[in-house]
Design a protein around this motif. Structure first.
Motif, PDB file in Angstrom:
ATOM      1  N   PHE A 265     -20.720   4.691 -17.864  1.00  0.00           N
ATOM      2  CA  PHE A 265     -20.536   3.678 -16.939  1.00  0.00           C
ATOM      3  C   PHE A 265     -19.217   3.140 -16.814  1.00  0.00           C
ATOM      4  N   LEU A 266     -18.770   2.598 -18.014  1.00  0.00           N
ATOM      5  CA  LEU A 266     -17.263   2.198 -18.074  1.00  0.00           C
ATOM      6  C   LEU A 266     -16.127   3.169 -17.898  1.00  0.00           C
ATOM      7  N   LEU A 267     -16.347   4.122 -18.386  1.00  0.00           N
ATOM      8  CA  LEU A 267     -15.510   5.552 -18.152  1.00  0.00           C
ATOM      9  C   LEU A 267     -15.577   5.837 -16.748  1.00  0.00           C
ATOM     10  N   PHE A 268     -16.572   6.141 -16.026  1.00  0.00           N
ATOM     11  CA  PHE A 268     -16.483   6.569 -14.819  1.00  0.00           C
ATOM     12  C   PHE A 268     -16.186   5.639 -13.530  1.00  0.00           C
ATOM     13  N   THR A 269     -16.445   4.104 -13.975  1.00  0.00           N
ATOM     14  CA  THR A 269     -15.769   3.259 -12.995  1.00  0.00           C
ATOM     15  C   THR A 269     -14.470   2.989 -13.355  1.00  0.00           C
ATOM     16  N   ASP A 270     -14.006   3.097 -14.541  1.00  0.00           N
ATOM     17  CA  ASP A 270     -12.795   2.795 -14.775  1.00  0.00           C
ATOM     18  C   ASP A 270     -11.838   3.945 -14.264  1.00  0.00           C
ATOM     19  N   THR A 271     -12.317   5.218 -14.353  1.00  0.00           N
ATOM     20  CA  THR A 271     -11.495   6.318 -13.643  1.00  0.00           C
ATOM     21  C   THR A 271     -11.474   6.037 -12.119  1.00  0.00           C
TER      22      THR A 271
ATOM     23  N   PRO B 148     -11.923  -8.051   2.354  1.00  0.00           N
ATOM     24  CA  PRO B 148     -13.382  -7.508   2.026  1.00  0.00           C
ATOM     25  C   PRO B 148     -13.496  -6.155   2.188  1.00  0.00           C
ATOM     26  N   VAL B 149     -12.999  -5.280   2.601  1.00  0.00           N
ATOM     27  CA  VAL B 149     -12.897  -3.814   2.676  1.00  0.00           C
ATOM     28  C   VAL B 149     -12.387  -3.229   1.303  1.00  0.00           C
ATOM     29  N   ASP B 150     -11.120  -3.969   1.070  1.00  0.00           N
ATOM     30  CA  ASP B 150     -10.480  -3.676  -0.298  1.00  0.00           C
ATOM     31  C   ASP B 150     -11.439  -4.169  -1.487  1.00  0.00           C
ATOM     32  N   GLY B 151     -12.126  -5.118  -1.664  1.00  0.00           N
ATOM     33  CA  GLY B 151     -12.950  -5.619  -2.589  1.00  0.00           C
ATOM     34  C   GLY B 151     -14.176  -4.548  -2.578  1.00  0.00           C
ATOM     35  N   PHE B 152     -14.646  -4.152  -1.539  1.00  0.00           N
ATOM     36  CA  PHE B 152     -16.023  -3.457  -1.423  1.00  0.00           C
ATOM     37  C   PHE B 152     -15.551  -2.075  -2.065  1.00  0.00           C
ATOM     38  N   LEU B 153     -14.556  -1.553  -1.483  1.00  0.00           N
ATOM     39  CA  LEU B 153     -14.115  -0.281  -1.855  1.00  0.00           C
ATOM     40  C   LEU B 153     -14.112  -0.180  -3.588  1.00  0.00           C
ATOM     41  N   GLN B 154     -13.442  -1.105  -4.075  1.00  0.00           N
ATOM     42  CA  GLN B 154     -13.090  -1.258  -5.524  1.00  0.00           C
ATOM     43  C   GLN B 154     -14.244  -1.439  -6.424  1.00  0.00           C
ATOM     44  N   SER B 155     -15.483  -1.970  -5.674  1.00  0.00           N
ATOM     45  CA  SER B 155     -16.704  -2.163  -6.477  1.00  0.00           C
ATOM     46  C   SER B 155     -17.608  -0.724  -6.309  1.00  0.00           C
ATOM     47  N   LEU B 156     -17.369  -0.237  -5.288  1.00  0.00           N
ATOM     48  CA  LEU B 156     -18.062   1.153  -5.038  1.00  0.00           C
ATOM     49  C   LEU B 156     -18.489   2.045  -6.121  1.00  0.00           C
ATOM     50  N   PRO B 157     -17.504   2.162  -7.120  1.00  0.00           N
ATOM     51  CA  PRO B 157     -17.674   3.046  -8.238  1.00  0.00           C
ATOM     52  C   PRO B 157     -19.217   2.313  -9.005  1.00  0.00           C
ATOM     53  N   TYR B 158     -19.301   0.869  -8.993  1.00  0.00           N
ATOM     54  CA  TYR B 158     -20.401   0.528  -9.453  1.00  0.00           C
ATOM     55  C   TYR B 158     -21.534   0.737  -9.030  1.00  0.00           C
ATOM     56  N   HIS B 159     -21.600   1.082  -7.819  1.00  0.00           N
ATOM     57  CA  HIS B 159     -22.840   1.347  -6.838  1.00  0.00           C
ATOM     58  C   HIS B 159     -23.241   2.703  -7.087  1.00  0.00           C
TER      59      HIS B 159
ATOM     60  N   PHE C 129     -25.960   9.169 -12.173  1.00  0.00           N
ATOM     61  CA  PHE C 129     -26.590   9.247 -13.641  1.00  0.00           C
ATOM     62  C   PHE C 129     -27.618   8.333 -13.689  1.00  0.00           C
ATOM     63  N   PRO C 130     -28.539   8.753 -14.461  1.00  0.00           N
ATOM     64  CA  PRO C 130     -29.564   7.866 -14.891  1.00  0.00           C
ATOM     65  C   PRO C 130     -29.242   6.621 -15.628  1.00  0.00           C
ATOM     66  N   LEU C 131     -29.851   5.417 -15.260  1.00  0.00           N
ATOM     67  CA  LEU C 131     -29.592   4.183 -15.776  1.00  0.00           C
ATOM     68  C   LEU C 131     -30.733   3.121 -15.753  1.00  0.00           C
ATOM     69  N   SER C 132     -30.772   2.366 -16.946  1.00  0.00           N
ATOM     70  CA  SER C 132     -31.625   1.460 -16.864  1.00  0.00           C
ATOM     71  C   SER C 132     -31.298   0.315 -16.059  1.00  0.00           C
ATOM     72  N   LYS C 133     -32.256  -0.180 -15.174  1.00  0.00           N
ATOM     73  CA  LYS C 133     -32.191  -1.260 -14.448  1.00  0.00           C
ATOM     74  C   LYS C 133     -31.728  -2.680 -15.067  1.00  0.00           C
ATOM     75  N   MET C 134     -32.118  -2.818 -16.276  1.00  0.00           N
ATOM     76  CA  MET C 134     -31.699  -4.168 -16.814  1.00  0.00           C
ATOM     77  C   MET C 134     -30.223  -3.810 -17.278  1.00  0.00           C
ATOM     78  N   VAL C 135     -29.904  -2.520 -17.789  1.00  0.00           N
ATOM     79  CA  VAL C 135     -28.241  -2.332 -18.279  1.00  0.00           C
ATOM     80  C   VAL C 135     -27.537  -2.406 -16.863  1.00  0.00           C
ATOM     81  N   TYR C 136     -27.914  -1.885 -15.796  1.00  0.00           N
ATOM     82  CA  TYR C 136     -27.263  -1.865 -14.571  1.00  0.00           C
ATOM     83  C   TYR C 136     -26.799  -3.308 -14.422  1.00  0.00           C
ATOM     84  N   LEU C 137     -27.930  -4.319 -14.217  1.00  0.00           N
ATOM     85  CA  LEU C 137     -27.532  -5.851 -13.975  1.00  0.00           C
ATOM     86  C   LEU C 137     -26.834  -6.322 -14.706  1.00  0.00           C
ATOM     87  N   SER C 138     -26.977  -6.101 -15.967  1.00  0.00           N
ATOM     88  CA  SER C 138     -26.014  -6.462 -17.173  1.00  0.00           C
ATOM     89  C   SER C 138     -24.736  -6.104 -17.039  1.00  0.00           C
ATOM     90  N   LEU C 139     -24.452  -4.863 -16.589  1.00  0.00           N
ATOM     91  CA  LEU C 139     -22.989  -4.379 -16.305  1.00  0.00           C
ATOM     92  C   LEU C 139     -22.585  -4.988 -15.149  1.00  0.00           C
TER      93      LEU C 139
END
Length: 210
Positions: A63-69, A107-118, A124-134
């Motif tokens: 998650f960290l490597l994907f979103t950072d990239t 708002p558009v800038d902010g959402f686009l930069q948050s898009l990788p998190y979504h 990729f498979p991800l635990s719901k609790m891990v996703y919320l924590s991240l």
């Protein structure tokens, strides 16, 4: 706040812009969350994961490597002259940011930069609790790199993109686009060793003035 580049009523402006951005960003964010809870993503309950602790740790690293990239390249695109003045310029109004600047985006800038998190849990498979924590973690991290506290353990200076790195991004514009790490800035030729760690940062400017 004593720095010459700290603008009049800056904190108030940061809060106003951030509040408006969070409000408008919440609509597409909720839409994505709705798709996730309806089962269209690869999110799963912790007990459904088959890899145990190693799988959880691997998903966090992924998650960290994907979103950072992704954020590096989205952020860098936001600095393109054809886009910058319409979206990202609002955030760069604050040359000496405070923690309140962390969410002070168009708002558009902010959402686009948050898009990788979504996007990550749709790929990729991800635990719901891990996703919320991240998701909580990345918001805290975003605040921390705008907080003006430039201390960072020496061994991590060349690896982690902290507040000392990010303030140079606000001051010098074309450096340190990364979110958590310096990897892509190094690969992309945009890495800048933090001025604050060379005695040339905002706090040093204030001391000289005083």
């Amino acid at each position: 706040m004593k720095h010459p580049l700290f603008i009049k009523k800056q904190v108030k402006q940061e809060i106003q812009l951030g509040s408006a951005a969070v409000f408008w960003m919440s609509f597409p964010t909720v839409a994505v969350f709705y798709l996730e809870i309806k089962g269209h993503s690869k999110l799963h309950d912790m007990y459904q994961g088959s890899l145990g602790l190693s799988g959880v740790l691997l998903s966090i690293v992924g998650f960290l490597l994907f979103t950072d990239t992704c954020i590096y390249w989205i952020h860098r695109c936001m600095h393109h002259k054809a886009i910058y003045k319409y979206l990202h310029k609002q955030h760069h109004k604050f040359k000496i940011p405070t923690p309140f600047a962390s969410h002070a985006f168009h708002p558009v800038d902010g959402f686009l930069q948050s898009l990788p998190y979504h996007l990550y849990p749709f790929i990729f498979p991800l635990s719901k609790m891990v996703y919320l924590s991240l998701f909580v973690f990345v918001n805290i991290w975003t605040i921390s790199i705008h907080d003006g506290d430039y201390r960072i353990p020496g061994i991590l200076i060349h690896i982690v993109n902290g507040a000392a790195h990010h303030v140079d991004h606000h001051l010098y514009f074309n450096y340190n686009y990364g979110q958590y790490f310096t990897l892509w800035d190094r690969l992309g030729g945009s890495y800048h060793y933090p001025s604050a760690l060379m005695g040339k940062g905002p706090h040093d400017d204030i001391q000289k003035l005083e």
